[in-house]
Scaffold this motif. Structure first.
Motif, PDB file in Angstrom:
ATOM      1  N   SER A 116       0.814  -1.214   0.000  1.00  0.00           N
ATOM      2  CA  SER A 116       0.000   0.000   0.000  1.00  0.00           C
ATOM      3  C   SER A 116       0.848   1.265   0.000  1.00  0.00           C
ATOM      4  O   SER A 116       0.476   2.273  -0.611  1.00  0.00           O
ATOM      5  CB  SER A 116      -0.939   0.002   1.212  1.00  0.00           C
ATOM      6  N   GLN A 117       1.997   1.219   0.675  1.00  0.00           N
ATOM      7  CA  GLN A 117       2.876   2.393   0.694  1.00  0.00           C
ATOM      8  C   GLN A 117       3.430   2.677  -0.696  1.00  0.00           C
ATOM      9  O   GLN A 117       3.481   3.833  -1.135  1.00  0.00           O
ATOM     10  CB  GLN A 117       4.014   2.166   1.689  1.00  0.00           C
ATOM     11  N   ALA A 118       3.823   1.625  -1.388  1.00  0.00           N
ATOM     12  CA  ALA A 118       4.342   1.798  -2.752  1.00  0.00           C
ATOM     13  C   ALA A 118       3.244   2.263  -3.688  1.00  0.00           C
ATOM     14  O   ALA A 118       3.496   3.069  -4.593  1.00  0.00           O
ATOM     15  CB  ALA A 118       4.939   0.487  -3.243  1.00  0.00           C
ATOM     16  N   ARG A 119       2.019   1.787  -3.490  1.00  0.00           N
ATOM     17  CA  ARG A 119       0.893   2.234  -4.325  1.00  0.00           C
ATOM     18  C   ARG A 119       0.663   3.724  -4.171  1.00  0.00           C
ATOM     19  O   ARG A 119       0.420   4.437  -5.142  1.00  0.00           O
ATOM     20  CB  ARG A 119      -0.379   1.481  -3.945  1.00  0.00           C
ATOM     21  N   SER A 120       0.730   4.206  -2.929  1.00  0.00           N
ATOM     22  CA  SER A 120       0.476   5.631  -2.701  1.00  0.00           C
ATOM     23  C   SER A 120       1.528   6.507  -3.357  1.00  0.00           C
ATOM     24  O   SER A 120       1.254   7.648  -3.741  1.00  0.00           O
ATOM     25  CB  SER A 120       0.412   5.917  -1.194  1.00  0.00           C
ATOM     26  N   LYS A 121       2.735   5.968  -3.525  1.00  0.00           N
ATOM     27  CA  LYS A 121       3.807   6.746  -4.151  1.00  0.00           C
ATOM     28  C   LYS A 121       3.675   6.803  -5.670  1.00  0.00           C
ATOM     29  O   LYS A 121       4.374   7.575  -6.329  1.00  0.00           O
ATOM     30  CB  LYS A 121       5.162   6.153  -3.773  1.00  0.00           C
ATOM     31  N   LEU A 122       2.781   5.988  -6.233  1.00  0.00           N
ATOM     32  CA  LEU A 122       2.577   6.003  -7.684  1.00  0.00           C
ATOM     33  C   LEU A 122       1.885   7.281  -8.149  1.00  0.00           C
ATOM     34  O   LEU A 122       2.017   7.672  -9.310  1.00  0.00           O
ATOM     35  CB  LEU A 122       1.727   4.801  -8.107  1.00  0.00           C
ATOM     36  N   PHE A 123       1.129   7.912  -7.239  1.00  0.00           N
ATOM     37  CA  PHE A 123       0.256   9.013  -7.639  1.00  0.00           C
ATOM     38  C   PHE A 123       0.601  10.280  -6.864  1.00  0.00           C
ATOM     39  O   PHE A 123       0.729  10.246  -5.632  1.00  0.00           O
ATOM     40  CB  PHE A 123      -1.209   8.638  -7.384  1.00  0.00           C
TER      41      PHE A 123
END
Length: 202
Positions: A116-123
Motif C-alpha cells: 500500500s505504501q508503494a501504491r500511494s507513491k505512484l500518484f
C-alpha cells in the motif's frame, strides 16, 4: 385481395401486435426491471472516465453504465478511436489530474505486486487521480487502445484478480477476466486509501 379485406387484416394485426416495452432512459432497462431506485451513488475520491465501445453502450446489461451511475465523479464517453476526442484530450491536458489507464499488460504496474505504501507513491498527492477505464469486449478494448493514440503515453495500472468473476449475466472469456464494474471495484479497493477513500466496498 380487395382493399377492404386488406385493411381489415392489417387492423387485426395491429391490434394483436404486442406493444413495445418502454425503456428507462437512464439504465435502459424495461420499466419492470429498472434498477435506478436501487443505486447508491458515492464518491471514491477518484475520477473515472469510462470509455465505452458503441456495441457495449447498446447492450442493456452493461456494467460500464452501471459503474457510471454509481460513481459520483465519473464520465461515460462512447467511441472507439479517442485520438481526437475533445473531452478526452481536455481531461488529459488538465493539470489538476494525474491520469492513468486501467489496462493489463507488461507495460502496466500491477497493483497487487506492491504494498500500500508503494501504491500511494505512484500518484502525486497534489493532483486528483483520474482513471481511464476501457469498457468493451477484450477484442474491442484492445482495438480501442491501439487506435487511441492520445492514450498511449499514459501510465498504466492493472491487478491480478484473486477470484473468478462473479458477473454471471455474461460469461468471461478467461477465469482471470473481470467485468468493468468488478474491475473498477477492485481498483478502488487497491488505491482508495491512498486517495483518501477509507470505506471498504463489499
Amino acid at each position: 385481395m380487395d382493399l377492404l379485406r386488406y385493411r381489415q387484416q392489417r387492423q387485426k394485426l395491429l391490434e394483436e401486435r404486442v406493444p413495445r416495452r418502454t425503456l428507462c432512459s437512464t439504465c435502459l432497462q424495461p420499466e419492470s426491471g429498472c434498477y435506478c431506485s436501487q443505486i447508491q451513488k458515492f464518491d471514491a475520491n477518484i475520477k473515472f472516465a469510462i470509455l465505452t465501445h458503441p456495441i457495449e453502450f447498446r447492450r442493456r446489461i452493461a456494467t460500464g453504465r452501471m459503474s457510471h451511475l454509481c460513481l459520483a465523479d465519473s464520465e461515460l464517453i462512447v467511441g472507439h478511436d479517442y485520438s481526437n476526442n475533445q473531452r478526452i484530450n481536455s481531461l488529459i491536458s488538465n493539470e489538476d489530474y494525474h491520469c492513468v489507464m486501467l489496462y493489463p499488460g507488461v507495460q502496466s504496474e500491477n497493483l497487487n505486486r506492491i504494498d500500500s505504501q508503494a501504491r500511494s507513491k505512484l500518484f502525486p498527492k497534489d493532483k486528483k487521480l483520474l482513471v481511464f477505464v476501457i469498457d468493451g469486449t477484450w477484442a474491442t478494448a484492445k482495438k480501442m487502445v491501439w487506435l487511441s493514440k492520445n492514450l498511449h503515453h499514459l501510465p498504466r495500472i492493472c491487478f491480478t484478480p484473486d477470484r473468478p468473476s462473479n458477473f454471471q449475466v455474461r460469461k468471461q472469456p478467461r477465469t482471470e477476466c473481470f467485468s468493468t464494474i468488478e474491475a473498477i471495484h477492485q481498483t478502488i479497493e487497491l488505491v482508495g486509501d491512498s486517495q483518501g477513500f477509507k470505506t471498504k466496498i463489499r
